[in-house]
Structure formats: structure tokens, C-alpha cells
Design an enzyme around this catalytic site. Structure first.
Site, mmCIF file in Angstrom:
data_model
loop_
_atom_site.group_PDB
_atom_site.id
_atom_site.type_symbol
_atom_site.label_atom_id
_atom_site.label_comp_id
_atom_site.label_asym_id
_atom_site.label_seq_id
_atom_site.Cartn_x
_atom_site.Cartn_y
_atom_site.Cartn_z
ATOM 1 N N TYR A 40 0.809 -1.415 0.049
ATOM 2 C CA TYR A 40 -0.148 0.089 0.066
ATOM 3 C C TYR A 40 0.756 1.648 0.039
ATOM 4 C CZ TYR A 40 -3.210 -3.721 1.825
ATOM 5 O OH TYR A 40 -3.757 -4.961 1.810
ATOM 6 N N TYR B 3 -11.991 -7.849 6.863
ATOM 7 C CA TYR B 3 -10.720 -7.696 5.981
ATOM 8 C C TYR B 3 -10.598 -9.303 5.692
ATOM 9 C CZ TYR B 3 -6.338 -7.625 3.781
ATOM 10 O OH TYR B 3 -5.219 -7.659 2.800
ATOM 11 N N ASP C 224 -12.753 -16.603 9.077
ATOM 12 C CA ASP C 224 -11.589 -16.248 8.726
ATOM 13 C C ASP C 224 -11.001 -16.069 10.233
ATOM 14 O OD1 ASP C 224 -9.394 -15.011 7.990
ATOM 15 O OD2 ASP C 224 -10.500 -13.571 6.562
ATOM 16 N N LYS D 86 -1.126 -16.504 8.551
ATOM 17 C CA LYS D 86 -0.493 -15.705 9.386
ATOM 18 C C LYS D 86 0.493 -16.515 10.261
ATOM 19 C CE LYS D 86 -2.274 -11.049 8.606
ATOM 20 N NZ LYS D 86 -3.495 -10.977 8.123
#
Ligand SMILES: *Cc1c(COP(=O)(O)O)cnc(C)c1O
Length: 427
Positions: free
Chosen positions: A19, A147, A248, A277
Site C-alpha cells: 500500500y 478484512y 476467517d 499468518k
């Protein structure tokens, strides 16, 4: 020979960072090495790590057991195709994941990253309904402030405002959104939120394959905690309207919220669950999508096969280090340590409440969040944290800590003091 500045200049010229702009990138600091909870820069400063490298390095950097697992595996083979061949590290990993996962999740699909594991979950849900005679069920419901990753289907279920819907509106599938769950881990349920979900399900269940949500903590969409009882109720609504429930757990899995999975705060299991992760202790990229028998066997009805197969599926190095990380989790009583960290975060971050630009402070497990009234400027704030000897990377209005589980109280205090000092300088 290149010096640190040469490398930093080349980095600016050549590399995209997450980003960032290619013409006006925020500062990036050259890392020399990292050990335990400390990251040492090429310029010599040592920083206490409050981020676990985006919540993944749960046992700290350069861990001898994780290093050894990779060394052992690399002498056998680093990678082997997963089509037609299999290997012990992947099988052992699947066995452990199924053992520790919420009840009923019995089948494992390995993939390369969190976003891909979400794509896989969404595809599984669509394929399941297809073999069950409902080919029209190809859309998803989700909550705002979520997200789920940066690939296209994952983006389509991210928060439409925080996320990238504006930029990609014509390229993204239009999904069905309900509000974000009301905040507060202990705040009593608001029945109107569940009514909102039921209204949506009633209207659209014929096209809805699944409902996807980050259980208990919405992470990159705003670091919001909510009452796990909502998930029990959402499970019942999903059953009532024939909609698969997808958790998630990519950010929350492996102890982060004070339970092995955030799902363990409630009394139900999802139909599909994504992990990533922290799966490899932050060493390598690996993710997994777990399903129950209903979905896995359903997809396989009428000679169905699941239509996904990444080149690096089940990478043996990644599986080996994941196995070593899971062994550390199981042998070190990580959950009590995380609960201890929650106490330290509460104790040391509470001071920030006296600052006029701080809106709220909240902690759950090894997550501590200081929410400001206005968004931070990364170009300005990032060097300030580095000067204070800590690695903290805020986003939007949120300065937060998600440290490695090996952190000490002293280090939490140092991180918290840095947040207090930097936030007070912002005025
Ligand atoms: C980070 C994250 C993802 C995406 O994972 P990547 O490995 O970055 O693709 C998806 N969902 C949640 C909840 C995450 O925190």
C-alpha cells in the site's frame, strides 16, 4: 560496496511495499537481523517488536526449534509437487490442525497465503451448493468492517468503504453486507443486529452460498472486538436459511485472542475455517482452509472434485516449520502466556486514556489497541517510533500492539510508553 543509504535508495527505486506510492513512499528501514522480540536495523538501532511481523511471528525471530525444523527438512527435500505425491510434514500438519480445530472440522486444504485460503473457502462453498442442486447459490453475505485479503473474491467481501471497492467496483462481485457487529467483547447482544442479518438472509438466501466473518475480532478493518454470542446466533441463522458459515481465523488463530481459535470463545463450529499468518510461526507463507465432512463429502458427490491446486500446495519446508510452531504452541502453554500479556497490555496502555486525542483503549488476548480521534500520518509517525526504539506500525486511527508471545512485561511497558509519548506529541 553498497552502504545502507545506497540500499535504501535502490529500494525506493525498485520495490513496491504494501500500500505505498512509487513516487512518495513512506520511509522504510533496512533490517540487518532479528532475534526474539528484537529487530536490529542496519544503522545499528535495536527495536522492540510490537507487531510480530503482521501478527505472524508468535514465537519471536530466529527461534532455534523453528530454524532446526527447516534445516532438517531441507536435507530431505524443500518442495515436491502435491499432485500424485504426498509427504509426512503435510500429513502431520493436517492431523494436528484437525485435532486442535473446533469440533467437526476434519478436512484440510493447504495453500500459499491467507487471501488464497479465503478464495478456496468461497470456491468450496459455491461448489458444495452446486453438487447439492443449488447452482444459483454463488454469492456471499458478510459484515462491514471485515478484512479478508487482497485478491478479487477476498476483496469483494472486505469492508466496502475501508476496502478497495471504490477502485475496483466494476471488477468486483457485488456481495451482500450487513452492519459490523456492535463492539464490545462483553457488551450484551443487540437483537436488532441479528434481525438485520435475518432480514438479509430471508431476502437473499436463494443466492447466498455462505456468510464469512472474522470471529470475535475484526482485525485490519478496524481492530474491533465483539461478543462471541453473536456467532452462536449467526450459526443458527445460517442453518435455518441453508447458508454455510465461514470463519476467517487468519489473524485470530493460534492463541492471539486468548483461546487457540477465536471460535473457541463460542459454542459452535463453522463449516469452513481459514488459517494463515501465525501458522508457520511467521517463518514462511502457508495457509489452510479446513472444512467439515458435510462440505468436503458434498463437494465430492457425483464424482465432484474440488477445483483448485496451487503449484506450491503443501510446500514441505512450510509444513515442517508449521509443525514445529504448533509443537511449541502445545508444549509451552501459550494460552496462559497470552492471558498474562492481556493483563500487561491493560496495565501499561491504560495511561494513554488521559490523552485528549485518544478515543478508546481496548485489549483482548495479545492484542492491545489505542484508537485516536484522527488518522495518523505514517510518514511522520513511523520515524518517531523508531527513534524511541520500538517497531509499531499504526494504520488509520489505530495504534495497536500484537507482540510475539515471548514478550516480557518490561518490553510491553517500553512499547506502551512509546505509544503514550508519540500520541502526546501528536497533540
Ligand atoms: C491478513 C489477513 C488475510 C490475508 O492474508 P494474506 O496472507 O495477507 O493473503 C485474510 N484475512 C484476515 C483476517 C487477515 O488478517
Amino acid at each position: 560496496m553498497k552502504d545502507t543509504n545506497d540500499y535504501i535508495e535502490l529500494d525506493k527505486q525498485l520495490l513496491w511495499h504494501p500500500y505505498t506510492s512509487m513516487t512518495n513512499p513512506s520511509p522504510h528501514f533496512l533490517v540487518d537481523h532479528a532475534n526474539g522480540c528484537e529487530v536490529t536495523l542496519a544503522t545499528g538501532e535495536t527495536l522492540v517488536d510490537g507487531m510480530s511481523s503482521w501478527w505472524s511471528v508468535i514465537h519471536g525471530y530466529n527461534h532455534p526449534k523453528l530454524n532446526q525444523a527447516l534445516k532438517n527438512q531441507i536435507d530431505d527435500f524443500a518442495h515436491i509437487m502435491f499432485g500424485g505425491l504426498t509427504h509426512r510434514p503435510a500429513i502431520e500438519l493436517a492431523e494436528t490442525l484437525v485435532n486442535i480445530a473446533p469440533q467437526g472440522l476434519t478436512r484440510v486444504f493447504l495453500s500459499d497465503s491467507g487471501s488464497v485460503s479465503v478464495e478456496v473457502a468461497l470456491k468450496m462453498a459455491i461448489q458444495y451448493w452446486n453438487t447439492q442442486g443449488h447452482p444459483e447459490k454463488q454469492f456471499f453475505a458478510t459484515s462491514r468492517s471485515g478484512y479478508h485479503g487482497d485478491t478479487f473474491a477476498a476483496m469483494s467481501v472486505c469492508d466496502p468503504v475501508n476496502g478497495m471497492h471504490g477502485l475496483f467496483s466494476k471488477a468486483l462481485t457485488s456481495q451482500h453486507f450487513v452492519g459490523a457487529p456492535p463492539t464490545g467483547f462483553n457488551t450484551p447482544l443487540d437483537p436488532s443486529y441479528l434481525e438485520e442479518i435475518e432480514t438479509l438472509f430471508k431476502q437473499h438466501h436463494e443466492v447466498l452460498a455462505g456468510f464469512i466473518i472474522e470471529p470475535v475480532v475484526q482485525n485490519a478493518g478496524g481492530m474491533r472486538f465483539y461478543n462471541p454470542r453473536y456467532l452462536d446466533e449467526i450459526r443458527a441463522l445460517c442453518d435455518q436459511y441453508n447458508i454455510l458459515l465461514i470463519f476467517d481465523e487468519i489473524a485470530t488463530g493460534f492463541g492471539r485472542t486468548g483461546k487457540m481459535f477465536a471460535a473457541d470463545h463460542c459454542n459452535i463450529s463453522p463449516d469452513l475455517m481459514c488459517v494463515g499468518k501465525a501458522l508457520t510461526g511467521g517463518y514462511m507463507t502457508l495457509a489452510a482452509t479446513l472444512t467439515n465432512d458435510k462440505v468436503a463429502l458434498g463437494i465430492s458427490d457425483n464424482d465432484g472434485v474440488f477445483m483448485h491446486g496451487p503449484t506450491f500446495m503443501g510446500n514441505a519446508l512450510a509444513c515442517s516449520v508449521a509443525n514445529a510452531s504448533l509443537e511449541l504452541i502445545q508444549s509451552n502453554d501459550v494460552i496462559s502466556k497470552v492471558n498474562q500479556i492481556e493483563g500487561w497490555l491493560n496495565k501499561h496502555l491504560s495511561r494513554c486514556a488521559t490523552l485528549s486525542n485518544v478515543k478508546s483503549i481496548r485489549c483482548l488476548g495479545a492484542i492491545g489497541v489505542v484508537e485516536l480521534n484522527t488518522p495518523v500520518n505514517l510518514h511522520e509517525i513511523q520515524p518517531k517510533f523508531v527513534e524511541k526504539g520500538v517497531w509499531i506500525r499504526p494504520f488509520g486511527k489505530l495504534i495497536y500492539l500484537m507482540p510475539p508471545y515471548i514478550i516480557t512485561e518490561q518490553e510491553i511497558e517500553k512499547l506502551s510508553t512509546a505509544i503514550f509519548d508519540v500520541a502526546s506529541e501528536l497533540g
